[in-house]
Scaffold this active site. Structure first.
Site, PDB file in Angstrom:
ATOM      1  N   SER A 214       1.532  -3.751  -3.363  1.00 38.04           N
ATOM      2  CA  SER A 214       2.191  -2.999  -2.425  1.00 38.04           C
ATOM      3  C   SER A 214       3.287  -2.310  -2.900  1.00 38.04           C
ATOM      4  CB  SER A 214       2.663  -3.931  -1.182  1.00 38.04           C
ATOM      5  OG  SER A 214       2.863  -3.411   0.170  1.00 38.04           O
ATOM      6  N   ASP A 441      -7.504  -2.047   4.451  1.00 39.45           N
ATOM      7  CA  ASP A 441      -6.034  -2.642   4.206  1.00 39.45           C
ATOM      8  C   ASP A 441      -4.972  -2.022   5.194  1.00 39.45           C
ATOM      9  OD1 ASP A 441      -3.454  -2.958   3.397  1.00 39.45           O
ATOM     10  OD2 ASP A 441      -4.202  -3.272   1.131  1.00 39.45           O
ATOM     11  N   HIS A 470      -4.511  -7.416   2.384  1.00 38.71           N
ATOM     12  CA  HIS A 470      -3.639  -6.901   1.467  1.00 38.71           C
ATOM     13  C   HIS A 470      -3.422  -7.534   0.292  1.00 38.71           C
ATOM     14  CE1 HIS A 470      -0.422  -3.935   0.743  1.00 38.71           C
ATOM     15  NE2 HIS A 470       0.671  -5.006   0.943  1.00 38.71           N
TER      16      HIS A 470
END
Length: 503
Positions: A214, A441, A470
Site C-alpha cells: 500500500s 482492491d 488489499h
C-alpha cells in the site's frame, strides 16, 4: 485505506545532500572523509529481544537518525528497527526490509506478523527487517492530541455540514502545528527513504531488498528514485500511483468504488433467488440506493451503531467482497423493514495475534498524526481555498455517488502550515521492480497499480484476476506468490507482465 514550517532554506539543503549521496557508489556512500552523515552509518545496533512476550529470535534495536538531513549535526530522533535472521546462513542473500503501509502504519512487528507468512524459501534467504517509520510507533512518535472524532477524516459533503468540515480540518492542522510544529516539516516520505538508506548502511549491506504494501509501495518507489544503485530486489504489493500523490489518491478511491459496486450488482443479480436484492444489476442498484434514502430518513438498526445513508455510501469497500456484501445488504434491507437488527458490518474480522508489548507507549492519535504529516508534507499541491473543495465535492458526488464527495472534501492539508517544503518526488526510473496487484482492491484500485507500473519503467506486474482485498504476498496466498518467490530468491523478473487466476 497519507511538511514544512518555514524551514525552506534547510530543506533545499536536503535535496542537495540527497543528490550527492545518490551519485555515490554503494561502497562509497557515507564513507567520504568528513561526511557529516557518516556517524549514522557507523552505528553499532544493540540487538536484544524485542519484548518479554516475543520470541527470542525476534530482535530489536534503536538507531539515531537526523531529524533534518540538511542539518545532520542537529537534532536527532530515534528509529526503531527489528529483525529475524535468515533461516539458512549458507543460502542467505541479504536483508529484506518490510513496510506495512499507512502512512502512519507501524512496522516493527512485521518480521513476525507478515514475514513469517512469506514462502519458506524467502525466509531462508533473507534477514527480515522491520521498522517503525519516523514519527510512528517506537520511532519518536508524533501526537497532536486529536480526539476520536477529530481522527475521523471521511466526511460526506452537504451544504449544511461543510462549514463544520472546514472547522474540523483547520482544528486538526492547528493542533498538530501547536504540538509538533518543529518536527512536522521532516516527517515525509523522502526523509523516510533516507532513513532506509541509513538502515542499509548500518546493516552493512551494499544493497537492500524491499517488500512494501500500500503506502509502502510509494515509499519503496521513492527509495528507488533517490537511491537507484542501492535497490536490490523490490516487491511493491498493492501499489499507489506516484503521479497522484496525495489528493489524487483520495479521489481515485471514488473511481474504484464505482467499479467495485457495479461488479457487486452483477454478482447479486445472478443470485437473486438467494438474496432477493433484484433480478438485474439495475434492480440491485435501486435496492441499495433505496436503502440509503431510508437510512437518511431513519438510521438502520444494527448490532452496533445505527447506520445512516452516508455510512452506507462511505462503506464502499464492503462491495469488494461480493460473497459477504450480499448477505449483509439483505440483512440491512430486512432491518430497515422492521426486522431484527443487521450485523454491524459484512464480516467479522478474524482475530490477529496480539503484537508484542514494546517498551514505549505511543500517543493515541499517533497513526492519524503521522498520516497527516505525510499526506500534507509530501506535496504542496493541496488547494488552500475551501471553496475549491466545496466545488470538487459537489462535482465528484455527481460523478461517483458512493464516495466522490468524501474523496474530494476538505482535509487538514488545506491549512497545513508546513506543506510542500521539498518538491514532490517524480518517480521515473528503470530499476527492476515487481508489482503485485489484486484486480479488485478498494484501497489501491487496479488503475493505481497500473500508474505505478508506468512510472517504474523496469517493472513487471502480476495481476491476480478476480483477486479481492488489499494485499497479495503472504496475505491471500494467491497465484502471484510463485512469481514473487522466484524473483526474491533468484533476482529474475518475469519475462513479461502476467495475469493469473485467484482460484
Amino acid at each position: 485505506m497519507t511538511v514544512r514550517n518555514g524551514r525552506t532554506t534547510s530543506l533545499l539543503t536536503v535535496g542537495a545532500v540527497a543528490a550527492l549521496l545518490s551519485a555515490l557508489t554503494p561502497a562509497a556512500s557515507f564513507a567520504a572523509t568528513g561526511d557529516p552523515l557518516r556517524q549514522y552509518a557507523q552505528q553499532q545496533p544493540h540487538w536484544q529481544r524485542c519484548a518479554p512476550d516475543s520470541p527470542a529470535a525476534f530482535q530489536c534495536a534503536t538507531l539515531k537518525v537526523p531529524l533534518d538531513y540538511g542539518d545532520p549535526g542537529g537534532r536527532k530522533i530515534d528509529l526503531a528497527i527489528s529483525r529475524i535472521k535468515a533461516g539458512s546462513a549458507a543460502e542467505r542473500h541479504g536483508a529484506l526490509l518490510l513496510n506495512p503501509g499507512g502512512p502512519g502504519g507501524a512496522g516493527l512487528d512485521m518480521p513476525l506478523s507478515v514475514g513469517t507468512l512469506l514462502p519458506a524459501a524467502v525466509q531462508r534467504q533473507y534477514d527480515l527487517i522491520g521498522f517503525d517509520p519516523r514519527g510512528v510507533g517506537q520511532s519518536s512518535p508524533l501526537g497532536c492530541g486529536l480526539t476520536d472524532d477529530e481522527q475521523n477524516w471521511e466526511h460526506a459533503y452537504t451544504d449544511r455540514t461543510f462549514a463544520k468540515d472546514v472547522a474540523w480540518a483547520r482544528t486538526v492542522a492547528d493542533k498538530c502545528q501547536a504540538e509538533e510544529g518543529d518536527t512536522l516539516p521532516y516527517i515525509t516520505t523522502r526523509n523516510t527513504a533516507r532513513d532506509l538508506d541509513v538502515i542499509r548502511a548500518v546493516l552493512g549491506e551494499k544493497k537492500i531488498s524491499y517488500l512494501g504494501y500500500s503506502y509502502g509501495t510509494y515509499l519503496g518507489a521513492v527509495y528507488t528514485q533517490m537511491f537507484p544503485q542501492r535497490a536490490d530486489r523490490v516487491v511493491l504489493d498493492s501499489a499507489v500511483d506516484p503521479t497522484t500523490i496525495w489528493r489524487g489518491t483520495f479521489q481515485g478511491w471514488a473511481k474504484g468504488a464505482e467499479l467495485d459496486f457495479t461488479r457487486w450488482t452483477e454478482w447479486a443479480a445472478e443470485r437473486n433467488a438467494t438474496y432477493r436484492l433484484g433480478a438485474t444489476p439495475d434492480e440491485v442498484r435501486r435496492t441499495f440506493w433505496d436503502l440509503v434514502a431510508q437510512a437518511d430518513r431513519k438510521p438502520i438498526p444494527t448490532e452496533g451503531a445505527p447506520l445512516t445513508g452516508d455510512d452506507l455510501r462511505l462503506g464502499y469497500d464492503a462491495f469488494v467482497h461480493v460473497e459477504t456484501a450480499s448477505p449483509w445488504i439483505a440483512a440491512l434491507k430486512e432491518a430497515a423493514a422492521g426486522g431484527k437488527p443487521a450485523p454491524a458490518g459484512p464480516t467479522t474480522p478474524a482475530p490477529h495475534p496480539a503484537p508484542p508489548t514494546f517498551a514505549h507507549s505511543v500517543p493515541a492519535d499517533n497513526a492519524g498524526a503521522a498520516a497527516w504529516a505525510i499526506f500534507c508534507g509530501d506535496t504542496g499541491s493541496w488547494p488552500r481555498d475551501p471553496e475549491q473543495y466545496r466545488r470538487d465535492a459537489i462535482r465528484d458526488k455527481a460523478r461517483y455517488p458512493l464516495y466522490g464527495d468524501a474523496g474530494s472534501n476538505i482535509q487538514p492539508c488545506a491549512f497545513w502550515q508546513s506543506a510542500g517544503g521539498e518538491p514532490t518526488t517524480v518517480v521515473n526510473n528503470d530499476v527492476s521492480v515487481l508489482i503485485l496487484q489484486n484486480q479488485w482492491d478498494s484501497q489501491t484500485p487496479l488503475a493505481m497499480a497500473q500508474g505505478m507500473h508506468r512510472a517504474l519503467r523496469g517493472s513487471r506486474m502480476v495481476t491476480v484476476a478476480g483477486g479481492e482485498g488489499h494485499g497479495v504476498l503472504g496475505v491471500t496466498k494467491s497465484c502471484a506468490d510463485a512469481s514473487a518467490t522466484a524473483y526474491l530468491t533468484t533476482g529474475r523478473l518475469p519475462a513479461k507482465d502476467q495475469t493469473c487466476s485467484s482460484k
